[in-house]
Structures are given as C-alpha cells and as structure tokens.
Design a protein around this motif. Sequence first.
Motif, PDB file in Angstrom:
ATOM      1  N   GLU A   1       1.214  -1.552   0.368  1.00  0.00           N
ATOM      2  CA  GLU A   1       0.061  -0.158  -0.252  1.00  0.00           C
ATOM      3  C   GLU A   1       0.639   0.876  -0.078  1.00  0.00           C
ATOM      4  O   GLU A   1       0.624   2.711  -0.662  1.00  0.00           O
ATOM      5  CB  GLU A   1      -0.591   0.265   1.491  1.00  0.00           C
ATOM      6  N   LEU A   2       1.788   1.099   0.101  1.00  0.00           N
ATOM      7  CA  LEU A   2       2.706   2.463   0.728  1.00  0.00           C
ATOM      8  C   LEU A   2       3.451   2.376  -0.521  1.00  0.00           C
ATOM      9  O   LEU A   2       4.153   3.941  -0.545  1.00  0.00           O
ATOM     10  CB  LEU A   2       3.374   2.375   2.151  1.00  0.00           C
ATOM     11  N   ASP A   3       3.997   1.774  -0.888  1.00  0.00           N
ATOM     12  CA  ASP A   3       4.599   1.441  -2.978  1.00  0.00           C
ATOM     13  C   ASP A   3       3.502   1.851  -3.949  1.00  0.00           C
ATOM     14  O   ASP A   3       4.319   3.006  -3.951  1.00  0.00           O
ATOM     15  CB  ASP A   3       5.166   0.366  -2.995  1.00  0.00           C
ATOM     16  N   ARG A   4       2.788   1.326  -3.276  1.00  0.00           N
ATOM     17  CA  ARG A   4       1.426   2.519  -4.110  1.00  0.00           C
ATOM     18  C   ARG A   4       1.284   3.899  -4.317  1.00  0.00           C
ATOM     19  O   ARG A   4       1.311   4.812  -5.499  1.00  0.00           O
ATOM     20  CB  ARG A   4      -0.149   1.666  -3.838  1.00  0.00           C
ATOM     21  N   ILE A   5       1.179   4.382  -2.988  1.00  0.00           N
ATOM     22  CA  ILE A   5       0.705   5.523  -3.008  1.00  0.00           C
ATOM     23  C   ILE A   5       2.335   6.376  -3.548  1.00  0.00           C
ATOM     24  O   ILE A   5       1.729   7.041  -3.894  1.00  0.00           O
ATOM     25  CB  ILE A   5       0.736   5.949  -1.229  1.00  0.00           C
ATOM     26  N   CYS A   6       3.574   5.787  -3.339  1.00  0.00           N
ATOM     27  CA  CYS A   6       4.375   6.751  -3.737  1.00  0.00           C
ATOM     28  C   CYS A   6       4.869   6.609  -5.026  1.00  0.00           C
ATOM     29  O   CYS A   6       5.185   7.654  -4.935  1.00  0.00           O
ATOM     30  CB  CYS A   6       5.829   5.775  -2.709  1.00  0.00           C
ATOM     31  N   GLN A   7       4.385   5.641  -5.360  1.00  0.00           N
ATOM     32  CA  GLN A   7       4.124   5.052  -7.296  1.00  0.00           C
ATOM     33  C   GLN A   7       3.708   6.962  -7.926  1.00  0.00           C
ATOM     34  O   GLN A   7       3.110   7.125  -8.648  1.00  0.00           O
ATOM     35  CB  GLN A   7       4.129   3.820  -7.373  1.00  0.00           C
ATOM     36  N   TYR A   8       2.353   6.705  -7.077  1.00  0.00           N
ATOM     37  CA  TYR A   8       1.184   7.316  -7.819  1.00  0.00           C
ATOM     38  C   TYR A   8       1.702   9.286  -7.579  1.00  0.00           C
ATOM     39  O   TYR A   8       1.528   9.450  -8.124  1.00  0.00           O
ATOM     40  CB  TYR A   8       0.142   7.328  -7.032  1.00  0.00           C
TER      41      TYR A   8
ATOM     42  N   LYS B   1       4.927   9.581  -6.889  1.00  0.00           N
ATOM     43  CA  LYS B   1       6.051  10.154  -8.367  1.00  0.00           C
ATOM     44  C   LYS B   1       5.452  10.621  -9.689  1.00  0.00           C
ATOM     45  O   LYS B   1       6.068  10.853 -10.897  1.00  0.00           O
ATOM     46  CB  LYS B   1       6.943   8.808  -8.113  1.00  0.00           C
ATOM     47  N   GLU B   2       4.796   9.309  -9.691  1.00  0.00           N
ATOM     48  CA  GLU B   2       4.498   9.229 -11.225  1.00  0.00           C
ATOM     49  C   GLU B   2       3.739  10.650 -11.622  1.00  0.00           C
ATOM     50  O   GLU B   2       3.358  11.253 -13.011  1.00  0.00           O
ATOM     51  CB  GLU B   2       4.120   8.606 -12.030  1.00  0.00           C
TER      52      GLU B   2
ATOM     53  N   ILE C   1       1.761  12.972  -9.938  1.00  0.00           N
ATOM     54  CA  ILE C   1       2.093  14.583  -8.830  1.00  0.00           C
ATOM     55  C   ILE C   1       3.130  15.255  -9.012  1.00  0.00           C
ATOM     56  O   ILE C   1       3.982  16.163  -9.901  1.00  0.00           O
ATOM     57  CB  ILE C   1       1.629  14.162  -7.533  1.00  0.00           C
ATOM     58  N   LEU C   2       4.680  14.528  -8.472  1.00  0.00           N
ATOM     59  CA  LEU C   2       6.165  14.931  -8.544  1.00  0.00           C
ATOM     60  C   LEU C   2       6.586  14.795 -10.235  1.00  0.00           C
ATOM     61  O   LEU C   2       7.333  15.278 -11.070  1.00  0.00           O
ATOM     62  CB  LEU C   2       6.889  14.540  -7.908  1.00  0.00           C
ATOM     63  N   GLN C   3       5.675  13.607 -11.148  1.00  0.00           N
ATOM     64  CA  GLN C   3       5.626  13.410 -12.540  1.00  0.00           C
ATOM     65  C   GLN C   3       7.102  13.454 -12.790  1.00  0.00           C
ATOM     66  O   GLN C   3       7.706  13.642 -13.500  1.00  0.00           O
ATOM     67  CB  GLN C   3       5.518  14.655 -13.838  1.00  0.00           C
ATOM     68  N   TYR C   4       7.706  12.572 -11.966  1.00  0.00           N
ATOM     69  CA  TYR C   4       9.144  12.558 -12.032  1.00  0.00           C
ATOM     70  C   TYR C   4       9.117  10.836 -13.473  1.00  0.00           C
ATOM     71  O   TYR C   4       8.324  10.242 -13.676  1.00  0.00           O
ATOM     72  CB  TYR C   4       9.947  10.821 -10.770  1.00  0.00           C
ATOM     73  N   LYS C   5      10.751  10.887 -14.458  1.00  0.00           N
ATOM     74  CA  LYS C   5      11.207   9.531 -14.987  1.00  0.00           C
ATOM     75  C   LYS C   5      10.976   8.032 -14.452  1.00  0.00           C
ATOM     76  O   LYS C   5      11.251   8.657 -13.215  1.00  0.00           O
ATOM     77  CB  LYS C   5      11.737  10.479 -15.951  1.00  0.00           C
ATOM     78  N   SER C   6      10.715   7.524 -15.281  1.00  0.00           N
ATOM     79  CA  SER C   6      11.470   6.306 -14.680  1.00  0.00           C
ATOM     80  C   SER C   6      11.811   6.163 -13.810  1.00  0.00           C
ATOM     81  O   SER C   6      12.732   5.196 -13.233  1.00  0.00           O
ATOM     82  CB  SER C   6      10.106   5.553 -15.830  1.00  0.00           C
TER      83      SER C   6
ATOM     84  N   ARG D   1      14.930   7.878  -8.679  1.00  0.00           N
ATOM     85  CA  ARG D   1      13.947   6.908  -7.973  1.00  0.00           C
ATOM     86  C   ARG D   1      12.835   8.244  -6.679  1.00  0.00           C
ATOM     87  O   ARG D   1      12.712   9.222  -6.781  1.00  0.00           O
ATOM     88  CB  ARG D   1      14.833   6.413  -5.971  1.00  0.00           C
ATOM     89  N   VAL D   2      12.151   7.279  -5.525  1.00  0.00           N
ATOM     90  CA  VAL D   2      10.858   8.454  -5.053  1.00  0.00           C
ATOM     91  C   VAL D   2      11.701   9.013  -3.736  1.00  0.00           C
ATOM     92  O   VAL D   2      12.669   7.768  -3.087  1.00  0.00           O
ATOM     93  CB  VAL D   2      10.385   7.479  -4.275  1.00  0.00           C
ATOM     94  N   PRO D   3      12.322   9.738  -3.730  1.00  0.00           N
ATOM     95  CA  PRO D   3      12.829  10.613  -2.058  1.00  0.00           C
ATOM     96  C   PRO D   3      12.394   9.535  -0.799  1.00  0.00           C
ATOM     97  O   PRO D   3      10.828   9.467  -1.162  1.00  0.00           O
ATOM     98  CB  PRO D   3      11.963  12.617  -2.826  1.00  0.00           C
ATOM     99  N   THR D   4      13.519   9.672  -0.367  1.00  0.00           N
ATOM    100  CA  THR D   4      13.074   9.118   1.099  1.00  0.00           C
ATOM    101  C   THR D   4      12.474   9.790   1.623  1.00  0.00           C
ATOM    102  O   THR D   4      11.431   9.445   2.329  1.00  0.00           O
ATOM    103  CB  THR D   4      14.584   9.340   1.348  1.00  0.00           C
ATOM    104  N   HIS D   5      12.730  11.517   1.870  1.00  0.00           N
ATOM    105  CA  HIS D   5      11.644  12.239   2.447  1.00  0.00           C
ATOM    106  C   HIS D   5      10.196  11.690   2.180  1.00  0.00           C
ATOM    107  O   HIS D   5       9.148  11.556   3.419  1.00  0.00           O
ATOM    108  CB  HIS D   5      12.078  13.661   2.431  1.00  0.00           C
ATOM    109  N   LEU D   6       9.824  11.535   1.006  1.00  0.00           N
ATOM    110  CA  LEU D   6       8.320  11.272   0.945  1.00  0.00           C
ATOM    111  C   LEU D   6       7.922   9.766   1.583  1.00  0.00           C
ATOM    112  O   LEU D   6       6.138  10.375   2.325  1.00  0.00           O
ATOM    113  CB  LEU D   6       8.654  11.441  -0.956  1.00  0.00           C
TER     114      LEU D   6
END
Length: 201
Positions: free
Chosen positions: A56-63, A65-66, A68-73, A76-81
């Motif tokens: 569930e945490l991974d699902r939120i972080c990926q959401y 990342k992709e 809202i932050l619109q990072y490229k693949s 990495r997901v920021p540790t702070h997030l």
Amino acid sequence: MRKSKDHYTCFQCKNPVLKIESKKDSIINKDGKIINKYFHDDCYNEFLNNRKEKEELDRICQYVKEEILQYKSNQRVPTHLVRRIQALKSGQEYGVSRNSKVYGNESGYSYEIILKTFKAKKFDIIRGIKDKSKFKNDTHKIDYIMVVIINNINDILERIEAKKSSDKRLNEINLDFSDEKNYKRNKINDNKVANKLRDIW
C-alpha cells in the motif's frame, strides 16, 4: 533456513517452528529466485499484514512520483516522501514537527485514506508546485505537498464515512423493500391457496 530435521526457522521471529505446524510462503529474493519461507501461525499473519502495508505504501509513493511529481521512470522516490507518508500513517507530522501529532487524529490514517486524499487533491497540488522557484529543493516541495494532504485529509475521511453511512442506509431500505415485496407476494399466494381450498370444500 532449517533448524533441525523436525524444525524450520520462522522467517518472521527467527525462532524454531515445527515442520508439521509451519505455514509456508514463497518469496522472490533480490536475484529473482523463488525461496520458500516458513512461519508460525501468528507470525505468518503478522508477515502478511506487513507485506500488505508495504504494498500500500509503495502504491502511494508510485502514484505521487508519477502523477504529481511527474518524475521519469529512472528517478527514485524521494526518501523524505516515504518518511512523511509513514509518519502520517502513524499520526505524526514528520518534517513539520517530528514529535507533534496530526491535528484531529491521534492514531494516524490508513494508507487507503492517504492515497484517496492524494487523488482528490492531485490537481490542486500540481498547480501549487508548478512554480519551481517557490521551493529551495525537493524536500521543501514535498513538505508543501504534505501540508496540503494534512489540511484536507479529515475532510476526505468525513466524505468517505458519510458515503459508507449513506450506502448502508440505502442497503437497509432495499432490504426493507425486499421484505415488503416478499410479504405481499406471500400474502397473495396465501389468498390463492385459501380460494382453492374454498372451491374444494
């Protein structure tokens, strides 16, 4: 890892567990190999709960990342997030005041509610972070995002609870209506039987 001929080592608590009493699960390691792990009953339930929370945490972080932050693949997901989301789950405002509780909720929020809040406020957040000059770095940007989530999560929670309550009342009404229809149907059938008996006699 085996303890003896009759025991395995529980993957969760690292204590011996009898083979005949053990729960088995398969785990994919870093090399992509499938490895069997063994557990006590209680330890297996704890393992499953931990795995579910991680997913569930991974699902939120990926959401975030992709969408809202619109990072490229390859970013990495920021540790702070990750830490801020985990803190909100446990009821802490990490990064704003590490030891302070989130206002209005001493026990924290489920990952399900946190994800729904991100989805509900997605476009507000994107508009808010559009001007990159407002933020010193990504940590500053993530803190802004989490303030938006914290300020709105109670409202989202109340809406969800209200919908659940409304759906429950609707189901109860449908059940009452169904019972009434069955009562009327049975009454009609009883009348038909009575008429037939009257004809017989």
